[in-house]
Write an enzyme that holds these catalytic residues in place. Structure first.
Site, PDB file in Angstrom:
ATOM      1  N   CYS A   2      -7.103  25.603   6.044  1.00  0.00           N
ATOM      2  CA  CYS A   2      -8.046  25.783   7.145  1.00  0.00           C
ATOM      3  C   CYS A   2      -7.788  24.712   8.190  1.00  0.00           C
ATOM      4  O   CYS A   2      -6.774  24.026   8.166  1.00  0.00           O
ATOM      5  CB  CYS A   2      -9.486  25.716   6.645  1.00  0.00           C
ATOM      6  SG  CYS A   2      -9.939  24.146   5.875  1.00  0.00           S
ATOM      7  N   ARG A  51     -11.885  28.369   7.850  1.00  0.00           N
ATOM      8  CA  ARG A  51     -11.206  28.618   6.581  1.00  0.00           C
ATOM      9  C   ARG A  51     -10.299  29.835   6.611  1.00  0.00           C
ATOM     10  O   ARG A  51     -10.676  30.895   7.100  1.00  0.00           O
ATOM     11  CB  ARG A  51     -12.251  28.801   5.471  1.00  0.00           C
ATOM     12  CG  ARG A  51     -11.621  28.932   4.077  1.00  0.00           C
ATOM     13  CD  ARG A  51     -12.663  29.127   3.003  1.00  0.00           C
ATOM     14  NE  ARG A  51     -12.040  29.234   1.696  1.00  0.00           N
ATOM     15  CZ  ARG A  51     -12.467  30.030   0.717  1.00  0.00           C
ATOM     16  NH1 ARG A  51     -13.524  30.793   0.906  1.00  0.00           N
ATOM     17  NH2 ARG A  51     -11.844  30.067  -0.443  1.00  0.00           N
ATOM     18  N   LEU A  52      -9.083  29.629   6.088  1.00  0.00           N
ATOM     19  CA  LEU A  52      -8.180  30.712   5.730  1.00  0.00           C
ATOM     20  C   LEU A  52      -8.263  30.803   4.206  1.00  0.00           C
ATOM     21  O   LEU A  52      -7.800  29.909   3.493  1.00  0.00           O
ATOM     22  CB  LEU A  52      -6.750  30.409   6.183  1.00  0.00           C
ATOM     23  CG  LEU A  52      -5.688  31.466   5.864  1.00  0.00           C
ATOM     24  CD1 LEU A  52      -5.940  32.730   6.663  1.00  0.00           C
ATOM     25  CD2 LEU A  52      -4.289  30.924   6.164  1.00  0.00           C
ATOM     26  N   ILE A  54      -7.613  31.293   0.513  1.00  0.00           N
ATOM     27  CA  ILE A  54      -6.438  31.438  -0.339  1.00  0.00           C
ATOM     28  C   ILE A  54      -6.836  31.373  -1.814  1.00  0.00           C
ATOM     29  O   ILE A  54      -6.507  32.249  -2.596  1.00  0.00           O
ATOM     30  CB  ILE A  54      -5.387  30.339  -0.040  1.00  0.00           C
ATOM     31  CG1 ILE A  54      -4.989  30.357   1.445  1.00  0.00           C
ATOM     32  CG2 ILE A  54      -4.174  30.495  -0.949  1.00  0.00           C
ATOM     33  CD1 ILE A  54      -4.272  31.591   1.904  1.00  0.00           C
ATOM     34  N   ASN A  76      -8.486  20.736   4.121  1.00  0.00           N
ATOM     35  CA  ASN A  76      -7.467  21.639   4.650  1.00  0.00           C
ATOM     36  C   ASN A  76      -6.220  21.468   3.805  1.00  0.00           C
ATOM     37  O   ASN A  76      -5.724  20.351   3.646  1.00  0.00           O
ATOM     38  CB  ASN A  76      -7.171  21.280   6.114  1.00  0.00           C
ATOM     39  CG  ASN A  76      -5.874  21.885   6.612  1.00  0.00           C
ATOM     40  OD1 ASN A  76      -5.544  23.010   6.287  1.00  0.00           O
ATOM     41  ND2 ASN A  76      -5.135  21.119   7.395  1.00  0.00           N
ATOM     42  N   GLU A  78      -3.896  22.550   0.148  1.00  0.00           N
ATOM     43  CA  GLU A  78      -3.984  23.001  -1.234  1.00  0.00           C
ATOM     44  C   GLU A  78      -3.776  21.819  -2.179  1.00  0.00           C
ATOM     45  O   GLU A  78      -2.927  20.955  -1.921  1.00  0.00           O
ATOM     46  CB  GLU A  78      -2.917  24.066  -1.543  1.00  0.00           C
ATOM     47  CG  GLU A  78      -2.979  25.314  -0.685  1.00  0.00           C
ATOM     48  CD  GLU A  78      -4.205  26.177  -0.929  1.00  0.00           C
ATOM     49  OE1 GLU A  78      -4.902  25.942  -1.938  1.00  0.00           O
ATOM     50  OE2 GLU A  78      -4.462  27.078  -0.105  1.00  0.00           O
ATOM     51  N   ASP A 101     -10.070  24.928  -5.245  1.00  0.00           N
ATOM     52  CA  ASP A 101      -9.385  23.663  -5.509  1.00  0.00           C
ATOM     53  C   ASP A 101     -10.067  22.497  -4.803  1.00  0.00           C
ATOM     54  O   ASP A 101     -10.004  21.360  -5.264  1.00  0.00           O
ATOM     55  CB  ASP A 101      -7.913  23.759  -5.093  1.00  0.00           C
ATOM     56  CG  ASP A 101      -7.724  24.115  -3.625  1.00  0.00           C
ATOM     57  OD1 ASP A 101      -8.580  24.813  -3.060  1.00  0.00           O
ATOM     58  OD2 ASP A 101      -6.707  23.697  -3.038  1.00  0.00           O
ATOM     59  N   ILE A 289      15.334  35.864   9.631  1.00  0.00           N
ATOM     60  CA  ILE A 289      15.376  36.154  11.067  1.00  0.00           C
ATOM     61  C   ILE A 289      16.787  35.931  11.600  1.00  0.00           C
ATOM     62  O   ILE A 289      17.516  35.040  11.146  1.00  0.00           O
ATOM     63  CB  ILE A 289      14.364  35.269  11.836  1.00  0.00           C
ATOM     64  CG1 ILE A 289      14.283  35.680  13.306  1.00  0.00           C
ATOM     65  CG2 ILE A 289      14.691  33.797  11.691  1.00  0.00           C
ATOM     66  CD1 ILE A 289      13.153  35.000  14.057  1.00  0.00           C
ATOM     67  N   GLY A 366      11.776  26.073   2.428  1.00  0.00           N
ATOM     68  CA  GLY A 366      12.683  25.068   1.885  1.00  0.00           C
ATOM     69  C   GLY A 366      12.703  23.760   2.659  1.00  0.00           C
ATOM     70  O   GLY A 366      13.576  22.916   2.414  1.00  0.00           O
TER      71      GLY A 366
END
Length: 641
Positions: A2, A51-52, A54, A76, A78, A101, A289, A366
């Site tokens: 978030c 908030r997004l 997850i 914000n 994880e 979490d 891409i 990565g």
């Protein structure tokens, strides 16, 4: 995932809910699913979030409080080891309200105080309000994966995941921070703790800031280890890396929503996808891409490699070939960035994030593998200098003079090789630190001083070199990168561009346990006999074929240098025209004109330098002049039309 924001008042005035809402509204893209705020009794402090969702999408509404509402938190990012922490805390009698979490932070703080951050493995910034102590604690993860900006005045301290949220505060307007200008021109990004906006600073990685009884304290809680382990054998390192990468990726696959991976066909993204495939009972969704166009675009097209790896690993592969409307993108993307940047990877990152967001809400990348395991060509500088120094001094001087006359361009194979040779030979007689600086810099310090009409001084690289250990040359470079380019360029653009489309991007190769493992590997094994990422490639030899492991590295950027000479030439010339430069009042117009002419004539590869200057002017129109991205875009498109 978030955006968080909040305010602490020193003057006794209560925090206004409408102000917190305004800060959240402008960062809605970071969290379109939910919002929340908590204002402490008496109004001294307010914390809030967008908030997004997850983890625990239904029950993880923030802010979250403990059982007696004495502690409140917004976070914000994880916490990847939250399940292990949760089980441990429950055994100690802690009762949880949610499956999120974020809630583990409250109980860890209650038990361990500020030392609770040492228990966390994750990417995060957070704000925690302790009602009993009337204390605000904010913090940022060890590597700086998630950004956090701070504004402090006599009356208040504000914080936010994005700088633009702080511009909603009364009394704070968008003004240029001239102290950050030289670093930006030199490096192509603004290193912490500076930002490009006056009155707003970045909280550095691995840093906590506390406000209690009106006093502000700030301290560093983690640094990259500097002890090199020379007792472990090469075979043992290979196994430890293989196990460490696998565990890190597995940890970061935790999600209650669809998840995928960026796949360029390079070593790092291929390693991440290979580990993901091992821990999934269904094909991994991978995204790649490429660019339409001529030779320059083909140099940046890695789709054949991505396609090959996708076939080997059995992914559900998605790819997009684009001819991006760069003029239409730049104002919007620089608004999202909060500050200008000279790394064209921010465009590619946005485009592939937008593409992936059609299917997934979480993506693994990565990013970080080159820093950890020795993947950049610049890490070979010492290796080739030792070979060059076997030649007589007169021949080295002659080669350097000849190299200085070579044409330079990065968007043709031949000219790109000449560019690299020219840069290496020009720096071969410098000290190791200054040679490394020459590989990283966008503009040398003398040119920066001429541009800004000021004397050259110390900078962020000086400070990073001073703090880095000197037991091992390669790990010294890693330490400098971890303090500068990694958090303030690569990770910043990764966060801002993925969150611009409400996509959570995770970077498992920068898992804390894996970072500390990599920091102990000797230089002679990370890069062995001139082979970049030697140990990492050995660890992947049973998964990926040699043509993927040992192919020539290509950065995750764009053919920007070619675009500046073609499609973007009218925009570049107008934005850096003498009258525009004079009116902005920041640079010597003659120096700017020389840089443009040298790039167009291929006397130097000025891609990054000109992009830095052009993006600064676009950013200035957005932030300093107060214009909208749509307005600036319309103006730039009229130049091409």
């Amino acid at each position: 995932m978030c955006g968080i924001h909040g305010l602490y008042r020193f003057d006794g005035e209560p925090v206004a809910p409408a102000l917190l809402s305004a800060m959240g509204d402008i960062t809605r893209h970071r969290g379109p699913d939910d919002e929340g705020l908590h204002i402490a009794p008496g109004g001294r402090c307010g914390i809030a979030m967008r908030r997004l969702s997850i983890i625990d999408p239904a029950g993880g509404h923030q802010p979250i409080s403990n059982a007696d509402d004495r502690l409140w938190v917004v976070c914000n990012g994880e916490i990847y080891n939250f399940r292990e922490l949760r089980a441990e805390l429950q055994e100690r009698g802690c009762r949880f309200k949610t499956g999120s979490d974020t809630e583990v932070l409250l109980h860890l703080y209650d038990l361990h105080g500020d030392d609770f951050v040492h228990r966390l493995n994750g990417m995060f910034n957070f704000a925690l309000w302790d009602e009993r102590r009337k204390r605000l604690l904010i913090g940022r993860d060890p590597l700086g994966v998630k950004p956090l900006y701070v504004h402090r005045s006599a009356t208040m301290l504000g914080f936010a995941t994005e700088a633009k949220a702080l511009l909603q505060l009364p009394g704070l307007s968008a003004e240029l921070n001239r102290d950050a200008l030289a670093d930006y021109l030199h490096l192509g990004y603004v290193p912490a703790p500076q930002s490009m906006l006056a009155g707003i600073r970045k909280l550095p990685p691995a840093t906590l800031l506390a406000v209690e009884n009106g006093e502000v304290k700030e301290w560093r809680y983690w640094r990259l280890p500097s002890r090199i382990d020379r007792a472990t054998t090469e075979a043992e390192w290979v196994e430890r890396i293989r196990t460490g990468m696998d565990a890190a990726v597995h940890r970061q696959m935790v999600s209650d929503v669809p998840i995928g991976a960026f796949l360029s066909g390079g070593v790092d993204s291929s390693a991440v996808v290979a580990c993901m495939a091992r821990h999934s009972d269904r094909p991994i969704r991978s995204y790649a891409i490429g660019f339409e166009g001529g030779e320059a675009e083909r140099l940046y097209n890695e789709l054949p490699y991505a396609r090959r790896v996708a076939g080997l690993l059995g992914t559900e592969h998605h790819e997009i070939v684009v001819k991006p409307d760069v003029v239409g993108l730049l104002p919007k993307l620089l608004w999202h960035m909060d500050e200008p940047v000279a790394d064209s990877a921010f465009i590619t990152t946005y485009l592939v994030s937008e593409f992936a967001r059609r299917d997934v809400k979480v993506i693994l990348s990565g990013v970080g593998g080159d820093e950890l395991f020795g993947g950049y060509r610049r890490y070979l500088g010492d290796h080739y200098v030792r070979k060059l120094q076997r030649l007589p001094r007169w021949s080295r001087r002659l080669m350097s003079r000849v190299a200085g006359q070579l044409p330079s361009d990065r968007h043709s194979k031949l000219l790109n090789h000449l560019r690299l040779a020219r840069g290496f030979l020009a720096s071969a007689e410098l000290s190791p630190d200054e040679r490394y600086r020459s590989y990283l810099q966008v503009l040398d310090r003398g040119t920066v001083a001429a541009l800004t009409r000021s004397a050259a001084g110390g900078d962020a690289l000086d400070a990073a070199f001073a703090a880095a250990g000197d037991e091992d040359a390669l790990n010294r470079m890693f330490a400098v990168d971890a303090e500068t380019q990694l958090p303030d360029d690569l990770l910043l653009l990764t966060d801002k561009m993925s969150m611009a489309v409400s996509l959570e991007c995770r970077v498992p190769l920068l898992d804390l346990e894996l970072v500390e493992l990599a920091a102990a590997i000797p230089e002679s094994l990370k890069v062995k006999n001139g082979r970049l990422k030697h140990l990492m490639k050995q660890a992947l030899a049973d998964v990926l074929p040699p043509d993927i492991l040992d192919r020539r590295k290509r950065g995750f950027g764009t053919p920007m240098g070619a675009w500046l000479k073609r499609d973007l030439a009218p925009v570049l010339r107008r934005l850096l025209a003498r009258d525009v430069v004079r009116d902005r009042g920041l640079f010597d117009a003659d120096v700017v004109a020389r840089l443009v002419a040298d790039h167009e004539a291929a006397r130097m590869d000025g891609t990054d330098a000109l992009l830095a200057l052009m993006n600064l002017e676009i950013w200035s129109r957005l932030y300093l002049d107060g214009r909208s991205p749509d307005d600036v875009t319309a103006e730039l498109k009229s130049l091409i039309a």
